[in-house]
Design an enzyme around this catalytic site. Structure first.
Site, PDB file in Angstrom:
ATOM      1  N   ARG B 241       0.864  -1.179   0.000  1.00  0.00           N
ATOM      2  CA  ARG B 241       0.000   0.000   0.000  1.00  0.00           C
ATOM      3  C   ARG B 241       0.900   1.228   0.000  1.00  0.00           C
ATOM      4  NH1 ARG B 241      -3.676  -2.604  -1.298  1.00  0.00           N
ATOM      5  NH2 ARG B 241      -5.696  -2.989  -0.308  1.00  0.00           N
ATOM      6  N   GLU B 270      -3.618   7.735  -4.418  1.00  0.00           N
ATOM      7  CA  GLU B 270      -3.956   7.272  -5.769  1.00  0.00           C
ATOM      8  C   GLU B 270      -5.267   7.906  -6.226  1.00  0.00           C
ATOM      9  OE1 GLU B 270      -4.002   3.010  -5.522  1.00  0.00           O
ATOM     10  OE2 GLU B 270      -1.946   2.952  -4.824  1.00  0.00           O
ATOM     11  N   HIS B 288      -1.343   0.789  -9.878  1.00  0.00           N
ATOM     12  CA  HIS B 288      -1.944  -0.204  -8.967  1.00  0.00           C
ATOM     13  C   HIS B 288      -2.533  -1.382  -9.754  1.00  0.00           C
ATOM     14  CE1 HIS B 288      -3.773  -0.645  -4.676  1.00  0.00           C
ATOM     15  NE2 HIS B 288      -3.555  -1.824  -5.218  1.00  0.00           N
TER      16      HIS B 288
END
Lengths: 324, 324
Positions: B241, B270, B288
């Site tokens: 993360r 993000e 991602h």
């Protein structure tokens, strides 16, 4: 009385060597270097004038060691290559003259294998394309990025299970890939399935990784039939030599979706690369860098020097190439 | 008489599900979906109106399951996540209410590991940078491309040796890397060196790979001290993360050469990514996508459906998250 420099063995370098400045002193302490710095002088003229007593030569993949060049070097007894491939060497002529050839041996094998796996993951997971997507600011706008296929468990066919190919296999076993291979002969000590021809290898695999030498038998070995057998989802990774692949046909297959993607470190006419490839997100291209790491270059320098020392001491070269 | 549709268990989807159209029919045949399509209606208002009898919820990493949301879902007994991480879930509240949570389990582990290795090779061998070098036409002009470091034999420290971290280790053993790890507790069955704190892990490794969960203990665990311990040649790969890393500090370290490079699939905010990263050839960024492959999405869909079926049949969830 001779100076110390005159007593050192003479080495002709037809690719500037050492590449690394940190090796210059070590090299100069052991050998006298003959290097053609004025490239306006034709090479044959230069060699006929300066190369008559040269017994050892250092050169690389980009230099063609032809019969004409060999004719200009009547004392040549040893060629030390900074590359692995022998495709630019007239092997028959060298054999006839009893010249010892030492290549880069296994110095680059781990790096080539690392690079092949990196290219493969990049193509499948679209890493370079993802980098472009993010760095061009598209992520906050379009949000969606296309799904790639999984690597783990895929069937991988290796063309040429030599030193580099074996290192590729070792790595991809860690990804639970199913490995098979094609090479001149079946290798009895290897646990992977063997296919005697490349079309069968392509038909039975999702991915082809090319690590073999380029020679008369392997020129354009990846042709239309092989790509057709590999199929629409099939991936080609080339870390061998560009001309293993019919490049024009591959570009067509990629553009028309007849194969699924490619990761290419080598090309038929380097440094020229077909521009059509740059538009495709399922293609990753690299400037023939798979062998180049800091550590492998250090190892190469040690090997070149050791090969030259061995030759001038009448000992066998450390990475002696065996003639067929 | 009830219609068949009314007899199907009701499932609230707070992330549109199924993602894959090919699963729509299968899902609709098993469950009645409740989905907030009009996003102008505040979520609490929507849930208070429609969610009172909802027993099962499907959501993903981007949805925060807070106490306020849980208060609007009094009948909730089961949360099925399309992600692995629990960082957006109020676990204490869920535990208090006796809610079963099923996450994506190990569905993504292989893909995340494949991606982490791909990012790592890309950073070391400069694959994305090489692609830019070739596709922008620089190769025939400048010829030289900088040397990267070798992967084989490097010391790799893994933060969080769970399912994904173990898969990373398995892969990198094939590259003759020396693996060590930090996790909450030493794992007795694992052959790798254990460091009880992250600074020691960083000091003793060339590469750090982050695969752990984000929680209060791991927020910004990769801080200035850790990066300083990792050193100038050190590489960070983050597939966990974004907020595991103090991103602003990492950007500074990368810009000033205080660490050697980074491969990043995740970011603190993000889809916003610090633009400074785009200028650096030793940094590879991805949107991602490490978990996203065709095959893992298929497996995820099967798992979500199986988890819901298990819940409605009073059986244990297949990927049940255990509360501490």
């Amino acid at each position: 009385m001779e100076t110390e420099s005159e007593q050192l063995p003479l080495v002709l370098t037809l690719r500037h060597f050492p590449f690394l400045p940190s090796f210059q002193e070590k090299f100069s302490n052991k050998f006298t270097t003959l290097e053609r710095t004025d490239l306006s002088v034709p090479i044959e003229e230069y060699l006929l004038k300066h190369g008559q007593s040269v017994r050892a030569l250092v050169c690389g993949a980009k230099f063609s060691l032809t019969k004409d060049i060999l004719d200009c070097l009547p004392s040549l007894g040893c060629v030390v290559l900074t590359c692995v491939g022998l495709d630019n060497i007239d092997l028959d002529e060298c054999k006839k003259r009893g010249i010892f050839i030492g290549n880069a041996g296994t110095v680059y094998s781990e790096d080539v294998a690392d690079f092949a796996v990196g290219l493969l993951i990049d193509v499948l997971h679209r890493i370079s394309a993802g980098h472009r997507f993010v760095s061009s600011g598209l992520w906050p706008i379009t949000k969606e990025f296309p799904l790639g296929p999984k690597l783990s468990g895929k069937r991988v066919g290796i063309l040429g299970l030599g030193s580099s190919g074996s290192e590729v296999a070792k790595r991809l076993e860690g990804f639970s890939c199913v490995i098979s291979y094609t090479s001149r002969t079946k290798k009895p000590s290897v646990p992977f399935s063997y296919y005697s021809n490349i079309v069968d290898l392509a038909s039975n695999n999702d991915i082809l990784i090319l690590t073999c030498d380029l020679n008369n038998e392997t020129f354009h070995i990846i042709n239309k039939d092989v790509m057709s057998a590999l199929g629409k989802k099939g991936i080609i990774i080339n870390v061998g030599r560009g001309a293993l692949v019919d490049e024009m046909e591959m570009v067509r297959c990629l553009e028309q979706g007849e194969i699924g993607g490619a990761g290419l470190d080598v090309f038929e006419n380097e440094p020229d690369v077909p521009e059509e490839l740059f538009k495709l997100d399922n293609v990753v291209v690299a400037p023939h860098i798979s062998v180049v790491t800091v550590e492998s270059y250090l190892a190469l320098h040690d090997l070149v020097i050791s090969n030259l020392e061995a030759f001038f001491s009448n000992k066998p070269l450390l990475s002696l190439v065996k003639y067929n």
